[in-house]
Scaffold this active site. Structure first.
Site, PDB file in Angstrom:
ATOM      1  N   SER A  67       0.793  -1.234   0.000  1.00 30.99           N
ATOM      2  CA  SER A  67       0.000   0.000   0.000  1.00 30.99           C
ATOM      3  C   SER A  67       0.824   1.280   0.000  1.00 30.99           C
ATOM      4  O   SER A  67       0.234   2.368  -0.050  1.00 30.99           O
ATOM      5  CB  SER A  67      -0.957   0.001   1.190  1.00 30.99           C
ATOM      6  OG  SER A  67      -2.039  -0.864   0.956  1.00 30.99           O
ATOM      7  N   LYS A  70      -0.124   3.701  -2.690  1.00 26.43           N
ATOM      8  CA  LYS A  70      -1.157   4.741  -2.579  1.00 26.43           C
ATOM      9  C   LYS A  70      -0.565   6.138  -2.454  1.00 26.43           C
ATOM     10  O   LYS A  70      -1.292   7.132  -2.615  1.00 26.43           O
ATOM     11  CB  LYS A  70      -2.087   4.437  -1.408  1.00 26.43           C
ATOM     12  CG  LYS A  70      -2.876   3.140  -1.574  1.00 26.43           C
ATOM     13  CD  LYS A  70      -3.851   2.936  -0.420  1.00 26.43           C
ATOM     14  CE  LYS A  70      -4.678   1.665  -0.587  1.00 26.43           C
ATOM     15  NZ  LYS A  70      -3.966   0.448  -0.152  1.00 26.43           N
ATOM     16  N   SER A 122      -5.854   2.939   4.614  1.00 27.31           N
ATOM     17  CA  SER A 122      -5.348   2.123   3.511  1.00 27.31           C
ATOM     18  C   SER A 122      -6.439   1.308   2.831  1.00 27.31           C
ATOM     19  O   SER A 122      -6.301   0.099   2.621  1.00 27.31           O
ATOM     20  CB  SER A 122      -4.211   1.206   3.990  1.00 27.31           C
ATOM     21  OG  SER A 122      -3.339   0.904   2.942  1.00 27.31           O
ATOM     22  N   LYS A 230       3.291   6.477   4.892  1.00 27.87           N
ATOM     23  CA  LYS A 230       2.362   5.426   4.472  1.00 27.87           C
ATOM     24  C   LYS A 230       2.883   4.038   4.823  1.00 27.87           C
ATOM     25  O   LYS A 230       4.041   3.709   4.573  1.00 27.87           O
ATOM     26  CB  LYS A 230       2.126   5.492   2.951  1.00 27.87           C
ATOM     27  CG  LYS A 230       1.025   4.566   2.467  1.00 27.87           C
ATOM     28  CD  LYS A 230      -0.338   5.033   2.920  1.00 27.87           C
ATOM     29  CE  LYS A 230      -1.422   3.983   2.715  1.00 27.87           C
ATOM     30  NZ  LYS A 230      -1.336   2.855   3.692  1.00 27.87           N
TER      31      LYS A 230
END
Length: 300
Positions: A67, A70, A122, A230
């Protein structure tokens, strides 16, 4: 703030330019701390202002980014969608694996609320919804992601989807993810998205629907100076984390990939950033007058 490369590689003109805009510089101390002993298979630490690599463990090695992907989806969303754009959740987005925002087909959120929620918890379906809103499909949006990756110097990255779900053609390296993080953190809207520990996300439709989103980055509020960025996790990718932290004018970005579990990525990151802050010091840079008194050999 900057970290100077070896002085013999700098011409006088460049040094004078640095002195004009940089009254202080950051540099590695002469007695650097012991290098971090981490369990993640690959990691890198860079100076967030210059991109200079301060430490690396297999930093150019390919892994699934999970993730952390993202970051790119959010960056493009910020650049291409008005914050109040109305994004409708499609069946494809609603049926994507792992939806901690609890979005459903037909739900409508503003682009800002959807992106904030996506980055905090997420949500994979939210990434699909953003891709579809911008380009009509996740596949076409992935092409845009790859174009942007090339533009910002991500040399060994290929995106196949907007959320980081495992795909053989979806890969990156710690160095490339750090390049992306460095680029994205220059955007004030992105910085605001990734620094928040928790926030209530609200829907346009159904009216009154909301969710208290808590950031998956457990270092926010627990590690001094942490400003983002992140997390990532899949069984194939292992634990991943892109982190940013700032103390006394020193701004660091670190990325780790393929940690053995979700908890170790945070303890590993602490070690990396501790090493960085222990090793990098801020010093007063030369004035133009002082620099003009010095001459240096040019690079061969």
């Amino acid at each position: 703030m900057r970290i100077l490369p070896h002085i013999h590689k700098i011409g006088l003109v460049f040094l004078l330019a640095l002195a004009v805009v940089l009254p202080s510089v950051a540099r590695m101390g002469e007695a650097a701390a012991a290098e971090p002993d981490i369990q993640a298979e690959a990691a890198i630490l860079i100076d967030a202002d210059t991109g200079r690599v301060l430490w690396s463990k297999n930093g150019e090695e390919r892994h699934y980014p999970a993730s952390m992907t993202k970051m790119m989806t959010c960056l493009l969303g910020i650049q291409l969608m008005p914050p109040d754009a109305k994004v409708t959740i499609s069946q494809a987005a609603a049926s994507t694996e792992d939806l901690p925002l609890h979005i459903a087909r037909g739900d409508v959120l503003t682009a800002e609320e959807l992106m904030r929620g996506m980055m905090m918890v997420s949500d994979n379906g939210a990434a699909v919804a953003i891709a579809e809103h911008i380009d009509g499909s996740a596949a076409v949006f992935a092409e845009r992601m790859n174009e942007k990756a090339q533009e910002i110097g991500m040399r060994d990255t290929h995106f196949a989807n907007p959320n980081g779900l495992t795909d053989p053609n979806h890969y990156s390296t710690p160095h490339d993810m750090a390049r992306l993080a460095q680029y994205a953190m220059k955007n004030p809207v992105f910085r605001d998205f990734v620094r928040q520990k928790e926030r209530r996300v609200t829907w346009i439709a159904p009216s009154g629907k909301s969710l208290l989103a808590k950031n998956t980055n457990e270092l926010l509020g627990r590690y001094e100076g942490m400003t983002g960025i992140k997390t990532g996790w899949t069984s194939a990718a292992g634990g991943c984390l892109a982190a940013s932290a700032e103390r006394q004018g020193v701004h660091l970005i670190a990325v780790l990939m393929k940690a053995p579990d979700e908890t170790t990525r945070f303890s590993d990151m602490r070690k990396i950033l501790d090493y960085g802050f222990a090793s990098v010091t801020l010093v007063k840079g030369p004035t133009i007058k002082e620099a003009s008194r010095q001459t240096f050999p040019t690079a061969a």
